[in-house]
Design a protein around this motif. Structure first.
Motif, mmCIF file in Angstrom:
data_model
loop_
_atom_site.group_PDB
_atom_site.id
_atom_site.type_symbol
_atom_site.label_atom_id
_atom_site.label_comp_id
_atom_site.label_asym_id
_atom_site.label_seq_id
_atom_site.Cartn_x
_atom_site.Cartn_y
_atom_site.Cartn_z
ATOM 1 N N ALA A 1 0.821 -1.216 0.000
ATOM 2 C CA ALA A 1 0.000 0.000 0.000
ATOM 3 C C ALA A 1 0.853 1.264 0.000
ATOM 4 C CB ALA A 1 -0.941 -0.009 1.204
ATOM 5 N N ARG A 2 1.938 1.277 0.774
ATOM 6 C CA ARG A 2 2.796 2.467 0.840
ATOM 7 C C ARG A 2 3.367 2.798 -0.538
ATOM 8 N NH1 ARG A 2 7.562 4.993 1.951
ATOM 9 N NH2 ARG A 2 7.583 6.333 3.770
ATOM 10 N N SER A 3 3.868 1.796 -1.227
ATOM 11 C CA SER A 3 4.412 2.022 -2.575
ATOM 12 C C SER A 3 3.321 2.453 -3.544
ATOM 13 C CB SER A 3 5.093 0.751 -3.096
ATOM 14 O OG SER A 3 6.235 0.461 -2.326
ATOM 15 N N ARG A 4 2.155 1.853 -3.442
ATOM 16 C CA ARG A 4 1.045 2.245 -4.332
ATOM 17 C C ARG A 4 0.648 3.700 -4.091
ATOM 18 N NH1 ARG A 4 -1.745 -2.236 -2.474
ATOM 19 N NH2 ARG A 4 -3.561 -0.934 -2.059
ATOM 20 N N ILE A 5 0.652 4.107 -2.832
ATOM 21 C CA ILE A 5 0.307 5.498 -2.511
ATOM 22 C C ILE A 5 1.353 6.441 -3.097
ATOM 23 C CG2 ILE A 5 0.062 7.171 -0.637
ATOM 24 C CD1 ILE A 5 -1.038 4.725 1.063
ATOM 25 N N LEU A 6 2.622 6.121 -2.917
ATOM 26 C CA LEU A 6 3.685 6.968 -3.473
ATOM 27 C C LEU A 6 3.615 7.001 -5.001
ATOM 28 C CD1 LEU A 6 6.644 6.002 -1.115
ATOM 29 C CD2 LEU A 6 5.418 8.188 -1.183
ATOM 30 N N ASP A 7 3.382 5.846 -5.616
ATOM 31 C CA ASP A 7 3.256 5.802 -7.081
ATOM 32 C C ASP A 7 2.085 6.667 -7.545
ATOM 33 O OD1 ASP A 7 5.385 4.014 -7.251
ATOM 34 O OD2 ASP A 7 4.093 2.243 -7.485
ATOM 35 N N ALA A 8 0.972 6.574 -6.823
ATOM 36 C CA ALA A 8 -0.208 7.354 -7.188
ATOM 37 C C ALA A 8 0.050 8.848 -7.030
ATOM 38 C CB ALA A 8 -1.402 6.925 -6.327
ATOM 39 N N ALA A 9 0.664 9.246 -5.929
ATOM 40 C CA ALA A 9 0.955 10.668 -5.697
ATOM 41 C C ALA A 9 1.881 11.196 -6.782
ATOM 42 C CB ALA A 9 1.568 10.860 -4.315
ATOM 43 N N GLU A 10 2.888 10.411 -7.117
ATOM 44 C CA GLU A 10 3.828 10.822 -8.164
ATOM 45 C C GLU A 10 3.108 10.971 -9.508
ATOM 46 O OE1 GLU A 10 7.193 8.188 -9.818
ATOM 47 O OE2 GLU A 10 8.053 9.259 -8.098
ATOM 48 N N ALA A 11 2.234 10.029 -9.822
ATOM 49 C CA ALA A 11 1.496 10.081 -11.086
ATOM 50 C C ALA A 11 0.570 11.301 -11.140
ATOM 51 C CB ALA A 11 0.690 8.791 -11.283
ATOM 52 N N ILE A 12 -0.052 11.621 -10.028
ATOM 53 C CA ILE A 12 -0.939 12.790 -9.977
ATOM 54 C C ILE A 12 -0.150 14.065 -10.244
ATOM 55 C CG2 ILE A 12 -2.333 14.243 -8.427
ATOM 56 C CD1 ILE A 12 -3.215 11.530 -7.080
ATOM 57 N N VAL A 13 0.952 14.224 -9.546
ATOM 58 C CA VAL A 13 1.772 15.432 -9.706
ATOM 59 C C VAL A 13 2.296 15.529 -11.134
ATOM 60 C CG1 VAL A 13 3.904 16.553 -8.981
ATOM 61 C CG2 VAL A 13 2.345 15.628 -7.277
ATOM 62 N N GLN A 14 2.732 14.404 -11.676
ATOM 63 C CA GLN A 14 3.288 14.410 -13.026
ATOM 64 C C GLN A 14 2.209 14.713 -14.073
ATOM 65 O OE1 GLN A 14 5.699 10.942 -13.586
ATOM 66 N NE2 GLN A 14 6.579 11.702 -15.473
ATOM 67 N N ALA A 15 1.024 14.193 -13.882
ATOM 68 C CA ALA A 15 -0.033 14.368 -14.876
ATOM 69 C C ALA A 15 -0.791 15.688 -14.743
ATOM 70 C CB ALA A 15 -1.030 13.209 -14.780
ATOM 71 N N ARG A 16 -1.047 16.118 -13.481
ATOM 72 C CA ARG A 16 -1.945 17.253 -13.291
ATOM 73 C C ARG A 16 -1.384 18.366 -12.436
ATOM 74 N NH1 ARG A 16 -6.861 15.496 -10.749
ATOM 75 N NH2 ARG A 16 -5.868 13.640 -10.000
ATOM 76 N N GLY A 17 -0.157 18.200 -11.932
ATOM 77 C CA GLY A 17 0.470 19.266 -11.170
ATOM 78 C C GLY A 17 0.193 19.200 -9.686
ATOM 79 N N VAL A 18 0.882 20.056 -8.974
ATOM 80 C CA VAL A 18 0.837 20.106 -7.517
ATOM 81 C C VAL A 18 -0.570 20.350 -6.973
ATOM 82 C CG1 VAL A 18 1.708 21.331 -5.492
ATOM 83 C CG2 VAL A 18 3.219 20.888 -7.415
ATOM 84 N N PRO A 19 -1.345 21.282 -7.533
ATOM 85 C CA PRO A 19 -2.658 21.541 -6.942
ATOM 86 C C PRO A 19 -3.576 20.316 -6.915
ATOM 87 C CG PRO A 19 -2.059 23.311 -8.445
ATOM 88 C CD PRO A 19 -1.046 22.222 -8.621
ATOM 89 N N ALA A 20 -3.367 19.382 -7.824
ATOM 90 C CA ALA A 20 -4.227 18.199 -7.882
ATOM 91 C C ALA A 20 -3.883 17.165 -6.813
ATOM 92 C CB ALA A 20 -4.140 17.557 -9.265
ATOM 93 N N LEU A 21 -2.721 17.296 -6.183
ATOM 94 C CA LEU A 21 -2.321 16.320 -5.173
ATOM 95 C C LEU A 21 -2.944 16.663 -3.824
ATOM 96 C CD1 LEU A 21 -0.703 13.840 -4.324
ATOM 97 C CD2 LEU A 21 1.223 15.377 -3.832
ATOM 98 N N THR A 22 -3.869 15.838 -3.440
ATOM 99 C CA THR A 22 -4.464 15.909 -2.105
ATOM 100 C C THR A 22 -4.374 14.513 -1.513
ATOM 101 O OG1 THR A 22 -6.692 15.336 -2.856
ATOM 102 C CG2 THR A 22 -6.114 17.703 -2.838
ATOM 103 N N LEU A 23 -4.564 14.416 -0.222
ATOM 104 C CA LEU A 23 -4.561 13.092 0.401
ATOM 105 C C LEU A 23 -5.691 12.241 -0.174
ATOM 106 C CD1 LEU A 23 -3.770 13.997 4.128
ATOM 107 C CD2 LEU A 23 -2.201 13.222 2.332
ATOM 108 N N GLU A 24 -6.837 12.872 -0.421
ATOM 109 C CA GLU A 24 -7.977 12.148 -0.974
ATOM 110 C C GLU A 24 -7.677 11.638 -2.382
ATOM 111 O OE1 GLU A 24 -8.165 15.244 0.370
ATOM 112 O OE2 GLU A 24 -9.286 14.864 2.192
ATOM 113 N N SER A 25 -7.087 12.488 -3.226
ATOM 114 C CA SER A 25 -6.814 12.063 -4.604
ATOM 115 C C SER A 25 -5.763 10.958 -4.629
ATOM 116 C CB SER A 25 -6.373 13.253 -5.470
ATOM 117 O OG SER A 25 -5.114 13.757 -5.059
ATOM 118 N N ALA A 26 -4.766 11.037 -3.757
ATOM 119 C CA ALA A 26 -3.736 9.995 -3.705
ATOM 120 C C ALA A 26 -4.332 8.679 -3.209
ATOM 121 C CB ALA A 26 -2.575 10.434 -2.819
ATOM 122 N N ALA A 27 -5.174 8.738 -2.187
ATOM 123 C CA ALA A 27 -5.801 7.522 -1.672
ATOM 124 C C ALA A 27 -6.676 6.882 -2.746
ATOM 125 C CB ALA A 27 -6.634 7.845 -0.422
#
Length: 189
Positions: free
Chosen positions: A11-37
């Motif tokens: 789960a920890r790696s999946r969360i980090l992978d998801a957060a990284e993908a969000i930032v890369q695809a949509r930028g910093v404003p799109a990264l929230t705890l909810e969006s990463a989860a």
């Protein structure tokens, strides 16, 4: 491009992978705890178990990235023969290998660096520590004063041009620049 993390892995790696993908695809404003989860396929409580805050999540991203960068650099060092210029040659091999097709370390690093810097520049400390260690190794590389620093400045400049989209060098240009820097090291080592 999707923000979803792979369904395999802890789960920890999946969360980090998801957060990284969000930032890369949509930028910093799109990264929230909810969006990463959501993208990682875990509950918000599951995310909070691993990362108590957005700062902790960003710190996790930076720490993981610094560890990957360090491991890549160590592998580059292992490929170089002992002697003066070893660290500089490894720096060139490491920096330019990421410019080859199929490698995305620069894109990942750029997204994570910008996210961390945007949120809190102090979050870049794990990467600063890695770079400080590289600078110490470069200074002790047995090259004349300034040569190791010139190599680092050149490779850092390529990375920064990539991060900010200032320009992209063609494969021919990259090969030419690498050749010039390699000859510089060979001449003075």
């Amino acid at each position: 491009m999707t923000d979803a993390a792979p369904v395999t892995g802890d789960a920890r790696s999946r969360i980090l992978d998801a957060a990284e993908a969000i930032v890369q695809a949509r930028g910093v404003p799109a990264l929230t705890l909810e969006s990463a989860a959501r993208a990682a396929g875990v509950s918000k409580g599951g995310l909070l178990y691993h990362f108590a805050s957005k700062e902790a999540l960003l710190n996790g991203l930076l720490t993981r990235l610094a560890q990957a960068m360090s491991a890549d650099f160590d592998r580059a060092m292992e490929r170089e023969p002992e002697g003066p210029g070893r660290v500089a040659r490894a720096m060139l091999g490491w920096a330019f290998s990421d410019q080859m097709p199929g490698r995305d370390m620069h894109d990942r690093a750029a997204a994570v660096f910008l996210a961390a810097f945007h949120h809190d520049p102090a979050l870049l400390d794990p990467v600063r520590e890695l770079i400080a260690a590289m600078r110490v190794a470069m200074a002790a590389d047995g090259l004349p004063p300034g040569v190791a620093q010139a190599i680092m400045c050149a490779t850092d400049g390529l990375f920064m041009s990539h991060v900010f989209g200032l320009y992209r060098m063609t494969p021919v240009e990259l090969a030419e620049v690498r050749g010039v820097l390699t000859r510089l090291v060979e001449r003075v080592a």
